[in-house]
Write a protein that holds these residues in place. Structure first.
Motif, short mmCIF file in Angstrom:
data_model
loop_
_atom_site.label_atom_id
_atom_site.label_comp_id
_atom_site.label_asym_id
_atom_site.label_seq_id
_atom_site.Cartn_x
_atom_site.Cartn_y
_atom_site.Cartn_z
N ARG A 43 0.80 -1.34 -0.10
CA ARG A 43 0.05 0.10 -0.03
C ARG A 43 1.01 1.25 -0.01
O ARG A 43 0.48 2.23 -0.69
CB ARG A 43 -0.77 0.00 1.25
CG ARG A 43 -1.92 1.26 1.30
CD ARG A 43 -3.11 1.10 0.33
NE ARG A 43 -4.05 2.02 0.48
CZ ARG A 43 -5.00 1.88 1.58
NH1 ARG A 43 -5.40 0.86 2.08
NH2 ARG A 43 -5.89 2.99 1.60
N SER A 47 1.59 4.28 -3.04
CA SER A 47 1.46 5.67 -3.08
C SER A 47 2.40 6.62 -3.77
O SER A 47 2.57 7.62 -3.91
CB SER A 47 1.22 5.99 -1.48
OG SER A 47 2.78 6.07 -0.99
N THR A 238 3.11 11.72 1.60
CA THR A 238 2.22 11.04 0.98
C THR A 238 2.03 9.43 1.49
O THR A 238 1.24 8.96 1.59
CB THR A 238 2.21 11.21 -0.57
OG1 THR A 238 2.01 12.63 -0.91
CG2 THR A 238 1.40 10.45 -1.18
N PRO A 239 3.40 8.95 1.46
CA PRO A 239 3.46 7.48 1.80
C PRO A 239 2.97 7.47 3.14
O PRO A 239 2.29 6.28 3.54
CB PRO A 239 4.96 7.09 1.83
CG PRO A 239 5.41 8.16 0.76
CD PRO A 239 4.77 9.51 0.94
N ALA A 242 -0.67 7.43 3.33
CA ALA A 242 -1.15 6.51 2.77
C ALA A 242 -1.33 5.24 3.77
O ALA A 242 -2.40 4.36 4.08
CB ALA A 242 -0.57 5.67 1.77
#
Length: 351
Positions: A43, A47, A238-239, A242
């Motif tokens: 996941r 991202s 952003t990671p 996520a």
């Protein structure tokens, strides 16, 4: 290095496994072993295709709010729980902050770095390091406590912690390890009836994301606004966003609950193994409810160094206010790792 009254407040478990400690079996860091799981790594990796855009935390923030059943205005995403301590120290106008020790030292270090004079409430070994609400000064306008507490592994009753709340006081409860407690009993997350309550959560411990830095704050909307103003723009990558969204989804919460029961069983196994060293003067703080144990034994510093020579890293305890050089913290690990550690401990005590 921030040293106050002989305690290095900026010493953390990772110092035991850096540099020459990189090859040691790690019982010093309280991050769950064998994490992050494959589905979470995938996941996070997915991202990376969005890195050209600025981070947008709205979906992750809404997911956290849903996980705890609170309005989104009560949620602030942070670069790990440690960032939240810095924000609290810088953003809140307090006159007499108090930290309940022994506990994670970063809250006090952040407060001192922000120019505050910090009071300490030292819980006592003879009381099992359990909270005595009467020991907290009435005029304290900021109180910080961990639950379950690092390093003691004590889980304080929610009612006892909530009793520290007062009009005009901010009550900060560090619940970084609460998702390692089966049923998250004694949690105050999601409570809106406790005045001045600020709950901090970390996703780095259970999910093995210490290198990604992700956590969050649950608090009244006005407190969230104050803390948000102290943050830089786009503070969470952003990671990390996520990861946050994934780790608070119902399936992940169920997986964490299962892991909490496994940790409890592994902790019981470690406790049983340590019991055979009672004759050597080893004592464990009980009942332990976190993914780690606090032990006391004679010549703990010497034993820690011998353990390193035998391939095992454990956390020294003397950097925590309220503890001295006779204390060590042990992370709970799987039974195979524990068996190896107990054999090494027997040799270290015999040397």
């Amino acid at each position: 290095m921030r040293t106050e009254n002989g305690h290095d407040l900026r010493h953390h478990g990772d110092a035991e496994v850096r540099d020459d400690g990189g090859s040691l079996v790690d019982l010093a860091v309280n991050v769950r072993a064998d994490t992050p799981p494959v589905w979470l790594r995938e996941r996070i990796a997915a991202s990376l295709t969005g890195l050209a855009a600025y981070p947008d935390g709205r979906a992750a923030r809404a997911a956290v709010a849903a996980r705890h059943g609170v309005p989104v205005e009560r949620v602030l995403l942070t670069a790990g729980a440690a960032e939240a301590f810095v924000l609290l120290a810088r953003a809140l106008k307090v006159r007499r902050p108090v930290v309940v020790h022994p506990q994670f030292t970063e809250p006090e270090a952040a407060l001192r770095d922000a120019g505050h004079t910090v009071g300490r409430v030292l819980l006592r070994e003879e009381d099992g390091f359990r909270l005595d609400p009467a020991a907290v000064p009435e005029d304290a306008d900021l109180v910080v406590i961990g639950n379950p507490t690092n390093p003691t592994s004590v889980l304080h009753a929610a009612d006892a912690v909530a009793s520290l709340a007062r009009p005009g006081r901010v009550l900060v409860v560090d619940e970084a390890f609460m998702d390692a407690v089966p049923g998250e009993r004694e949690s105050l997350a999601g409570r809106a009836d406790v005045p001045g309550l600020v709950v901090l959560r970390s996703l780095t411990k259970t999910w093995g994301l210490a290198g990604l830095r992700i956590g969050y704050v649950l608090a009244a909307p006005e407190t969230v606004e104050d803390l948000e103003r102290a943050q830089p723009l786009w503070p969470v990558s952003t990671p990390a966003l996520a990861a946050a969204e994934a780790c608070v989804a119902p399936q992940a919460v169920a997986e964490a609950a299962h892991a909490a029961h496994r940790v409890a069983a592994d902790r019981a196994y470690l406790l049983a193994g340590l019991a055979r060293f009672a004759a050597a003067g080893l004592r464990v703080v009980e009942p332990a409810q976190g993914p780690f144990l606090l032990i006391r034994l004679p010549r703990a510093g010497t034993v820690r160094r011998r353990l390193r020579g035998l391939g095992y890293a454990v956390r020294r305890g003397d950097t925590f206010p309220g503890l001295d050089e006779e204390w060590l913290r042990l992370a709970v690990r799987d039974r195979t790792t524990v068996d190896g550690f107990l054999t090494a401990l027997e040799r270290a005590l015999r040397s």
